[in-house]
Structures are given as C-alpha cells and as structure tokens.
Design a protein around this motif. Structure first.
Motif, PDB file in Angstrom:
ATOM      1  N   TYR A  16       0.820  -1.204   0.000  1.00  0.00           N
ATOM      2  CA  TYR A  16       0.000   0.000   0.000  1.00  0.00           C
ATOM      3  C   TYR A  16       0.858   1.260   0.000  1.00  0.00           C
ATOM      4  N   VAL A  17       2.055   1.165   0.555  1.00  0.00           N
ATOM      5  CA  VAL A  17       2.995   2.285   0.451  1.00  0.00           C
ATOM      6  C   VAL A  17       3.390   2.492  -1.006  1.00  0.00           C
ATOM      7  N   LEU A  18       3.619   1.387  -1.717  1.00  0.00           N
ATOM      8  CA  LEU A  18       3.977   1.472  -3.137  1.00  0.00           C
ATOM      9  C   LEU A  18       2.812   2.016  -3.961  1.00  0.00           C
ATOM     10  N   VAL A  19       1.605   1.587  -3.632  1.00  0.00           N
ATOM     11  CA  VAL A  19       0.413   2.114  -4.308  1.00  0.00           C
ATOM     12  C   VAL A  19       0.304   3.621  -4.082  1.00  0.00           C
ATOM     13  N   GLY A  20       0.502   4.045  -2.825  1.00  0.00           N
ATOM     14  CA  GLY A  20       0.450   5.469  -2.516  1.00  0.00           C
ATOM     15  C   GLY A  20       1.497   6.262  -3.278  1.00  0.00           C
ATOM     16  N   SER A  21       2.688   5.692  -3.424  1.00  0.00           N
ATOM     17  CA  SER A  21       3.743   6.361  -4.167  1.00  0.00           C
ATOM     18  C   SER A  21       3.373   6.524  -5.637  1.00  0.00           C
TER      19      SER A  21
END
Length: 282
Positions: free
Chosen positions: A149-154
């Motif tokens: 989800y951090v990667l999605v947010g990025s």
C-alpha cells in the motif's frame, strides 16, 4: 492523387522517429522473441522449453500475481480520485495558474521520493515515532504486507498531478453553453455530470486509462531502491524478477517472460480500444 502527395510531405519529418523505433524497439524485441526459443549461452533452438520453465517458476507466478494486483488496485484509485480533484479544481478562478503546479510530482527525482519514503515509513521514521509516542506498537511499513500500500500510494502521488491535468484539459474543452443550457432546462449538478460532462470525457478517459496502465509497469525503481533485489513478497514485481534473472545471466528466461508481458499489455490495449470503438458506435 494530389491529396496523397500532400500527405507524403510529412514523411521526411516522421522518418527519424520511424527509424529510431525500428532500430531501438522493433529490432531488439524481435531478437528477444528469437532468444525466447533458444538457450542462453549457445543459442541452440529448444522450442517452447523456456516458456514451460517460466510458467512453472514460483517466483514468476508471484511476480505476475503482484503486478496484476498492483495494476488492478492503482488504476481505479488513480482514475477516480484524479477525476474528482479535477472536477473540483475546474470550479476555481485561478485554475490556469494551478495547472502548472500539477506537474510537480513528475519533477521529483526517484531518489528523493525514496528518501521521503524512508523518512516517513522507515522502522525509525516519523509515522512509527508518532505511533510509539501514542503508546502503540510500530509498524514495519517497508518490510511487511503494508509495503504494497505504500507502493500504491507512491504511484498514485507521482501520477496524480499529471492525470488531474489531463482531466482538467478535457473538462475545459467542453463548451460551457451545454451545461448552462441544461441548467436552464432544470438539470441539477448530478445530471449535468452524468449526462453531459462524463459522456464528453470518454476520449480523455481512454487516454488516461492507457497511460496509467503502462505507467503501472514502471514502479520498479522505487521498490528496488527501498528494499533491494529481494523485497517483501507483496511488492516482488516482474521487474525484480527480470533484474535477478539478468544478474544470473538467464537471458533465455528474460526473453520468454518479456514476450509474455508484451502479449498481455498488447491484448489489454486492444481490448480497451475495442471497448472504446464499441462505445463510439452506440
């Protein structure tokens, strides 16, 4: 005949691009297709063996699963959120000044973005510091399932401004006389949105979907710089697999996997084109 000659006048301007695409894209891809049927070292023809190998490879299956999951999550989030932001911004008086600021995330270098990641989401980062001050246990954002989800947010943050700009451009191209006439006839805001604005934004939606789909395959640098060649399994993407195979000089596997990825992307674009053509014909 005269019309044909006029069209050919543009050919000299297109030739440099056509030659570049042929030399640096089509020829290398054709060589990859050839290599996918051969051994990595001697180049002996082995048929479909490389394809059988990658389809029975657990790392390949995991990478495909994560990449498809990432694309399936990112596309709706990016497209829907950017649309509503653009819809709100179009109502502002100084929208033309705001448009230039929307491209700021694209100008941020990947290394800087990764540094922000680590400052915010690292084990000793700001968010964990706040959680610990509140008496809660810290979360390993970059080395657990939360990293997905951090990667999605990025991805969403980096592509949001550009996508909003595309939506804004499409909305500003719609004649205001259409919505004004509809309001005079008694249409409310929701009816104007669904009956006038959205139908006229179908070309913009098609362009945004294609670009977002292609950009979802370009998040390797962020994940690689944060977690290296072997990140948490939730963000182990196809690019990680290709990098690891390249380090091990397993070029035959890379070629076979690249052909499969190209086929999926090509079929996805063709499907979107068919849907778009079908909508136009209705």
């Amino acid at each position: 005949m005269k019309k044909t000659k006029n069209n050919l006048r543009f050919l000299p301007f297109l030739l440099p691009s056509i030659i570049g695409v042929f030399l640096f894209i089509l020829l290398p891809f054709a060589d990859s297709v050839r290599r996918s049927f051969c051994t990595a070292v001697k180049g002996d023809y082995i048929g479909l063996k490389n394809y059988e190998t990658i389809f029975h490879n657990e790392a390949f299956a995991l990478a495909v699963k994560n990449t498809l999951r990432f694309t399936a999550v990112c596309l709706p989030v990016l497209i829907i959120s950017s649309f509503f932001i653009a819809y709100f911004l179009c109502r502002l008086k100084y929208i033309r000044l705001i448009k230039s600021a929307l491209l700021f995330p694209l100008a941020v270098p990947t290394a800087t973005l990764v540094f922000i990641w680590q400052v915010l989401f690292g084990d000793s980062g700001c968010i964990n510091g706040i959680l610990q001050d509140m008496g809660s246990e810290g979360i390993s954002f970059l080395h657990s399932g939360a990293s997905f989800y951090v990667l999605v947010g990025s991805y969403v943050w980096k592509n949001l401004g550009y996508t909003v700009l595309l939506w804004v451009t499409g909305m500003m191209s719609i004649s205001t006389s259409l919505t004004e006439a509809a309001r005079v006839d008694g249409a409310n805001e929701r009816q104007c949105l669904f009956k006038i604005i959205l139908p006229n934004l179908k070309p913009t939606l098609y362009t945004i979907t294609i670009l977002s789909f292609l950009n979802s395959f370009k998040v390797f640098r962020e994940a690689y710089l944060v977690a290296g060649s072997y990140p948490h399994e939730s963000i182990y993407l196809l690019q990680h697999l290709f990098n690891n195979w390249f380090v091990n000089m397993e070029l035959d596997k890379i070629a076979a996997a690249a052909v499969c990825v190209f086929a999926v992307i090509f079929l996805g674009i063709i499907l979107l084109q068919r849907l778009w053509d079908r909508e136009k014909s209705l």
